[in-house]
Write an enzyme that holds these catalytic residues in place. Structure first.
Site, PDB file in Angstrom:
ATOM      1  N   GLY A  75     -30.788  49.403  52.005  1.00 14.29           N
ATOM      2  CA  GLY A  75     -30.127  49.014  53.231  1.00 14.29           C
ATOM      3  C   GLY A  75     -28.933  48.117  52.940  1.00 14.29           C
ATOM      4  N   GLY A 124     -34.360  50.749  50.859  1.00 18.08           N
ATOM      5  CA  GLY A 124     -34.289  51.715  51.945  1.00 18.08           C
ATOM      6  C   GLY A 124     -34.256  53.150  51.481  1.00 18.08           C
ATOM      7  N   ASP A 155     -40.269  46.427  51.973  1.00 15.31           N
ATOM      8  CA  ASP A 155     -40.499  46.890  53.339  1.00 15.31           C
ATOM      9  C   ASP A 155     -40.404  48.413  53.388  1.00 15.31           C
ATOM     10  OD1 ASP A 155     -37.714  46.847  52.877  1.00 15.31           O
ATOM     11  OD2 ASP A 155     -37.279  46.600  55.008  1.00 15.31           O
TER      12      ASP A 155
END
Length: 350
Positions: A75, A124, A155
Site C-alpha cells: 500500500g 498489500g 495486515d
C-alpha cells in the site's frame, strides 16, 4: 476487449487495466514507477472490476503487473502517514476499508483467481494474491510482510493467512518481515505454482486457449522444470524456527534464539532488536488471536487496529525513517500496546 469489459473499465484509475481474453479476465497493475504501490483509487478500481465480473460468465481471473520489478510493493503507506500528520485519518481509514473489502472479495471469488508474482510482492501485494486460488511465482519473486519495521503490523488478512502456515513459520515471517524467495513461498504454501520468468506472460493466453483443460494442469505444463522447493532457506532452518517462534512471548523467543546460538539465530535476534517493540508485541498477539478466527473476523479486527496504530508515534517515526528521510534509523517509543481482548480489540496505555 468486449463491450462488458469496456463498461466495467470506463471509470478505472489509469494505473489499472482490465480486459477479457475469451472467458479469462485479466487485470494488470500499471503504476510502474511506484512499483504498483496501491492507492485508494487503484484498490477501488480493482474492486469495481472484480465486482462487475462476478456474474460475467468467466472461467478465471488473472492479476498481473506491467512492472518488470514488482507485482505490488504494498500500500502507499507514506500517504497514510501524511494523512495522519495532516489530521485526516478518515482518508486512511477509507483506504484500509476499501483494501480489506477487496481482500475478502478475492478470497470469496466465484471463479479461480490467479496471481502472477514476478518480482516484489509485499504487504498489500500479499493481500491481492495470497487470498486467491492460485499464486504463481517466478525466480524473481520476493514476498514479505515487513510492517513491523515501519511501526505497523501485518495486515490485509495476515492475521488469518500467516497464522495458518505450518509450524511457527507465520510467526517468524510476521515478526521479522523476512523476505521469502520463490522456493520458500512454495515450501510454505504461500505459492501454489512455479513458472519461469520468461513463461509467466504466457499464462493468460494459455488459459484462454485451453478452455476445457484444468487450470492446475495448465500452470504445471508451463513450468520449465521442477519447482525449486529444495532451495528453501526456511526449510533449512525450519527446526529452529519452530522451536524459537513457538514461544508465548517476545522475551521467550529472544531467549530461545540466544540459547540456540549460531549465525542464523544471532542474525535473527539482531533483526528483531531493530524493529518496533510495539509492533512486535501487537503482531505476536494478533497472530495467536487470528488462528481461531475467520478471514472476515481477522479483517474486521485489523481495520479496527489501523485506526489506532496509524496515530501512534512508532508509525509516524517508522515511515519517516524508511520512506521520508530514509535514514533507516527509527527511534522507537516505549510500547503503549497492552493486549487484545477476546474480540480482537486493542487495549492501550493512555
Amino acid at each position: 476487449m468486449s463491450d462488458a469489459a469496456t463498461v466495467t473499465t470506463a471509470a478505472l484509475a489509469d494505473t489499472v487495466r482490465a480486459e477479457r481474453r475469451g472467458d479469462i479476465g485479466v487485470v494488470t497493475l500499471d503504476r510502474v514507477k511506484a512499483l504498483n504501490a496501491l492507492t485508494t483509487e487503484m484498490v477501488d478500481s480493482l474492486d469495481t472490476v472484480l465486482a462487475g465480473w462476478e456474474t460475467a460468465g468467466l472461467r478465471a481471473v488473472v492479476l498481473d503487473s506491467a512492472s518488470p520489478k514488482a507485482f505490488c510493493a504494498g500500500g502507499d503507506i507514506r500517504a497514510v502517514q501524511e494523512n495522519s500528520l495532516a489530521g485526516d485519518p478518515e482518508a486512511s481509514e477509507r483506504f484500509f476499508a476499501t483494501e480489506y473489502r477487496l481482500n475478502a472479495r478475492i478470497a470469496e471469488y466465484p471463479v479461480p483467481f490467479i496471481s502472477l508474482i514476478d518480482g516484489i510482492c509485499m504487504g498489500g501485494g500479499m493481500g491481492l494474491s495470497i487470498h486467491g486460488t492460485f499464486r504463481v511465482v517466478t525466480d524473481n519473486a520476493t514476498l514479505s510482510m515487513p510492517e513491523t519495521g515501519i511501526g505497523f503490523f501485518p495486515d490485509v488478512g495476515a492475521s488469518y493467512f500467516l497464522s495458518r502456515l505450518p509450524g511457527a513459520l507465520g510467526v517468524y515471517l510476521g515478526l521479522t518481515g523476512a523476505r521469502v524467495s520463490a522456493a520458500d513461498a512454495l515450501y510454505t504454501g504461500l505459492a501454489t505454482h512455479y513458472v519461469d520468468t520468461a513463461a509467466i506472460a504466457l499464462v493468460p493466453a494459455a488459459l484462454a486457449d485451453h478452455p476445457h483443460q484444468p487450470i492446475d494442469e495448465i500452470l504445471r505444463t508451463l513450468s520449465t522444470g521442477p519447482a525449486p522447493v529444495t532451495e528453501s532457506t526456511l526449510a533449512e532452518h525450519r527446526a529452529l524456527i519452530d522451536w524459537c517462534f513457538s514461544a508465548d512471548s517476545l522475551a521467550e523467543i529472544d531467549g530461545r534464539l540466544a540459547a540456540a546460538g549460531g549465525d542464523w539465530a544471532a542474525g535473527t535476534r539482531a533483526v528483531l532488536a531493530r524493529l518496533s517493540p510495539q509492533s512486535l508485541q501487537l503482531t505476536l498477539e494478533l497472530l495467536a488471536w487470528g488462528k481461531q478466527r475467520t478471514l472476515r473476523e481477522c479483517l474486521d479486527a485489523e481495520l479496527a487496529l489501523t485506526r489506532d496504530v496509524i496515530r501512534t508515534p512508532d508509525f509516524i517515526e517508522g515511515i519517516r525513517a524508511a520512506l521520508v528521510d530514509k535514514d533507516r534509523n527509527p527511534q522507537w517509543a516505549a510500547s503503549r500496546f497492552l493486549g487484545l481482548d477476546g474480540d480482537g480489540r486493542p487495549r492501550w496505555l493512555h
